[in-house]
Design a protein around this motif. Structure first.
Motif, short mmCIF file in Angstrom:
data_model
loop_
_atom_site.label_atom_id
_atom_site.label_comp_id
_atom_site.label_asym_id
_atom_site.label_seq_id
_atom_site.Cartn_x
_atom_site.Cartn_y
_atom_site.Cartn_z
N LEU A 70 0.80 -1.22 0.00
CA LEU A 70 0.00 0.00 0.00
C LEU A 70 0.84 1.28 0.00
CD1 LEU A 70 -3.08 -0.78 2.30
CD2 LEU A 70 -2.93 -0.77 -0.20
N PRO A 71 1.94 1.38 0.77
CA PRO A 71 2.73 2.61 0.68
C PRO A 71 3.23 2.90 -0.73
CG PRO A 71 3.34 1.39 2.65
CD PRO A 71 2.42 0.51 1.86
N ALA A 72 3.68 1.86 -1.44
CA ALA A 72 4.13 2.07 -2.82
C ALA A 72 2.96 2.50 -3.70
CB ALA A 72 4.77 0.80 -3.35
N LEU A 73 1.80 1.91 -3.47
CA LEU A 73 0.62 2.28 -4.25
C LEU A 73 0.23 3.73 -3.99
CD1 LEU A 73 -1.81 1.65 -6.04
CD2 LEU A 73 -2.95 0.65 -4.04
N ALA A 74 0.19 4.14 -2.72
CA ALA A 74 -0.16 5.52 -2.39
C ALA A 74 0.86 6.49 -2.98
CB ALA A 74 -0.25 5.68 -0.88
N GLY A 75 2.16 6.13 -2.93
CA GLY A 75 3.17 7.01 -3.49
C GLY A 75 3.03 7.18 -4.98
N ARG A 76 2.70 6.12 -5.68
CA ARG A 76 2.56 6.22 -7.13
C ARG A 76 1.34 7.06 -7.50
NH1 ARG A 76 2.80 1.11 -11.30
NH2 ARG A 76 1.91 2.16 -13.13
N VAL A 77 0.25 6.88 -6.78
CA VAL A 77 -0.95 7.68 -7.05
C VAL A 77 -0.67 9.15 -6.75
CG1 VAL A 77 -3.33 8.10 -6.35
CG2 VAL A 77 -2.53 5.76 -6.69
N GLU A 78 0.04 9.41 -5.67
CA GLU A 78 0.35 10.80 -5.33
C GLU A 78 1.26 11.44 -6.38
OE1 GLU A 78 1.31 13.53 -1.49
OE2 GLU A 78 2.07 11.49 -1.44
N ASP A 94 -8.50 3.42 13.16
CA ASP A 94 -7.65 4.60 13.23
C ASP A 94 -6.70 4.47 14.41
OD1 ASP A 94 -6.51 7.08 12.91
OD2 ASP A 94 -8.16 8.17 13.85
N ARG A 95 -5.40 4.52 14.12
CA ARG A 95 -4.38 4.49 15.18
C ARG A 95 -3.60 5.80 15.24
NH1 ARG A 95 -2.58 -1.67 13.77
NH2 ARG A 95 -4.24 -2.73 14.94
N GLY A 96 -4.19 6.85 14.68
CA GLY A 96 -3.57 8.16 14.78
C GLY A 96 -2.31 8.33 13.97
N ARG A 97 -2.15 7.57 12.88
CA ARG A 97 -0.93 7.66 12.08
C ARG A 97 -1.26 8.06 10.64
NH1 ARG A 97 2.85 2.60 12.74
NH2 ARG A 97 1.06 1.48 11.82
N SER A 98 -2.18 8.96 10.49
CA SER A 98 -2.58 9.38 9.15
C SER A 98 -1.49 10.21 8.49
CB SER A 98 -3.88 10.20 9.22
OG SER A 98 -4.22 10.72 7.95
N ALA A 99 -1.24 9.94 7.22
CA ALA A 99 -0.31 10.74 6.43
C ALA A 99 -1.03 11.99 5.92
CB ALA A 99 0.21 9.90 5.26
N PRO A 100 -0.27 12.99 5.44
CA PRO A 100 -0.93 14.17 4.87
C PRO A 100 -1.72 13.81 3.62
CG PRO A 100 1.40 14.60 5.34
CD PRO A 100 1.19 13.12 5.48
N PRO A 101 -2.64 14.67 3.22
CA PRO A 101 -3.39 14.42 1.98
C PRO A 101 -2.47 14.31 0.78
CG PRO A 101 -4.45 16.14 3.28
CD PRO A 101 -3.14 15.86 3.93
N ASN A 152 -0.69 15.03 -2.61
CA ASN A 152 -0.14 16.25 -3.18
C ASN A 152 0.47 17.15 -2.12
OD1 ASN A 152 0.55 17.66 -5.57
ND2 ASN A 152 -1.02 19.20 -5.14
N ILE A 153 0.29 16.83 -0.86
CA ILE A 153 0.97 17.55 0.22
C ILE A 153 2.04 16.67 0.85
CG2 ILE A 153 0.67 18.62 2.49
CD1 ILE A 153 -2.02 19.59 1.63
N GLY A 154 1.79 15.36 0.87
CA GLY A 154 2.74 14.44 1.48
C GLY A 154 4.10 14.49 0.82
N MET A 155 4.15 14.71 -0.51
CA MET A 155 5.44 14.77 -1.19
C MET A 155 6.24 15.98 -0.76
SD MET A 155 4.51 13.53 -5.07
CE MET A 155 6.26 13.39 -5.48
N PRO A 180 6.28 9.52 5.73
CA PRO A 180 6.04 8.18 5.17
C PRO A 180 4.56 7.80 5.29
CG PRO A 180 6.95 8.00 7.37
CD PRO A 180 6.96 9.47 7.04
N TYR A 181 4.22 6.77 4.54
CA TYR A 181 2.87 6.21 4.62
C TYR A 181 2.90 5.04 5.60
CZ TYR A 181 2.54 8.67 0.14
OH TYR A 181 2.60 9.62 -0.85
N ASP A 182 2.17 5.18 6.69
CA ASP A 182 2.11 4.12 7.70
C ASP A 182 0.96 3.17 7.39
OD1 ASP A 182 4.26 4.98 9.38
OD2 ASP A 182 2.97 6.64 10.04
N VAL A 183 1.24 1.89 7.51
CA VAL A 183 0.23 0.87 7.25
C VAL A 183 -0.28 0.34 8.59
CG1 VAL A 183 -0.28 -1.33 6.16
CG2 VAL A 183 1.38 0.23 5.11
N ASP A 184 -1.59 0.38 8.76
CA ASP A 184 -2.23 -0.21 9.94
C ASP A 184 -2.93 -1.49 9.52
OD1 ASP A 184 -1.43 1.89 11.61
OD2 ASP A 184 -3.19 3.09 11.06
#
Length: 369
Positions: free
Chosen positions: A195-203, A261-268, A270-273, A278-282
């Motif tokens: 999922l982190p790689a997927l989120a990074g590619r979409v971003e 929700d474990r309180g580890r949300s990444a930024p939206p 286009n802002i995370g870059m 990092p993208y945390d996986v729960d």
């Protein structure tokens, strides 16, 4: 509404015999063409106008019906009523023609919006492997049914991958951004190993798209999207979640409703870059009979007339176990009722249900079945 002109005339016929002769109740027929214009076309309104003028004449100069002499037929007040009725009828005919054109235009707009939504937000499959899926989209726009909310479900070798998101802003730019995100997700979901790689590619795709749009650097940064990426692996009975500034999914199981929700949300997106977080996986256990409900902030930000926000967790908990389709139908109806049909934001939801295994003592069609 189509029967309103007839009811109007019936009401007049009821009043006419019980009112004094000197009270010309027939004058209210002047408004009859406008009453007809609410629900009928220009030809019908023109016919109603002719009928109204003739009926006024009958009521004005018929001793048997109105109790007046024939001389009243051309009395100046009645002649003025005939003229006014004709003028109002002309206006009503024009208004009816305009209304018909507006209704046809609105029907065309809705048809185009429906087609665009089918391309952009194509219906998710009702079943992927063991999983049952349902979705709904509710637009707050009066004359369109698409916006910046998006969702998708894709079966991949890594499991069933889900996306739900909300593009900041409205209009065509939001729709274009949503199309970009969905296209990137549908392609990358099959290729990226986690999922982190997927989120990074979409971003990355979204950032490229934002840079191509007109505007200054600050405006490019403001073109962000909140999103949740999820992955369900039925063999391992596990659901993984990467949250990018989006409302957390709900886990709905018999006797329990809670946020994932474990309180580890990444930024939206286009802002995370820009901030480099990092993208945390729960990861969460997924049992037979569990449902995962993903939704946009249009759900939780729905307000009652008093200003109170919609209590999603409490509402879902109070309903008890429901099959996926019934859950979303109940949510849809409850949102409309809670806001008194005054929704101010687009709303989307996607639910995924893992039925109990055969022989577990529960029906496999869904909870509450």
């Amino acid at each position: 509404m189509r029967w309103l002109p007839a009811l109007y005339v019936v009401g007049l016929l009821v009043l006419e015999p019980i009112t004094p002769v000197l009270w010309p109740v027939s004058f209210v027929l002047i408004a009859l063409p406008l009453v007809a214009a609410f629900a009928h076309g220009p030809v019908v309104v023109a016919g109603v106008t002719v009928f109204a003028v003739g009926f006024e004449a009958v009521l004005a100069g018929t001793p048997c019906c109105a109790g007046r002499s024939v001389g009243y037929l051309w009395e100046r007040h009645y002649v003025a009523a005939y003229v006014c009725t004709a003028l109002v009828g002309t206006l009503g005919t024009i208004l009816a023609a305009h209304r018909i054109r507006r209704e046809r235009t609105l029907a065309d707009v809705r048809f185009v919006a429906d087609m665009a939504q089918r391309v952009l937000l194509r219906p998710v499959p009702h079943r992927i492997g063991e999983l049952q899926l349902e979705s709904f989209y509710l637009s707050a726009a009066a004359e369109a049914r698409i916006g910046g909310d998006l969702f998708e479900a894709v079966p991949t070798p890594h499991g069933v991958r889900l996306l739900i998101g909300d593009v900041r802003g409205k209009g065509l730019q939001a729709v274009e951004t949503a199309a970009t995100l969905l296209g990137a997700f549908r392609e990358a979901a099959h290729d990226e190993p986690d999922l982190p790689a997927l989120a990074g590619r979409v971003e990355t795709s979204m950032s490229r798209h934002a840079e191509q749009l007109p505007g200054s650097g600050s405006e490019v940064v403001e073109r962000f999207t909140t999103a949740v990426f999820a992955e369900i692996v039925t063999d391992d009975r596990i659901v993984r979640v990467v949250n990018c500034g989006h409302p957390p999914p709900l886990l709905v199981r018999p006797g329990e409703v809670r946020e994932l929700d474990r309180g580890r949300s990444a930024p939206p997106l286009n802002i995370g870059m820009l901030v480099g977080e990092p993208y945390d996986v729960d990861s969460y256990d997924l049992r037979s009979g569990d449902q995962v409900l993903l939704y946009t902030d249009g759900v939780t930000e729905t307000r009652a007339p008093s200003g109170a926000f919609y209590p999603l967790v409490d509402r879902v908990r109070s309903w008890g176990p429901l099959p996926p389709r019934k859950l979303l139908d109940r949510l849809h109806d409850d949102l409309v009722a809670y806001s008194h049909n005054q929704l101010h934001d687009d709303t989307a939801a996607l639910t995924v249900y893992l039925p109990p295994e055969e022989g577990s003592g529960r029906a496999s069609s869904g909870p509450g079945a």
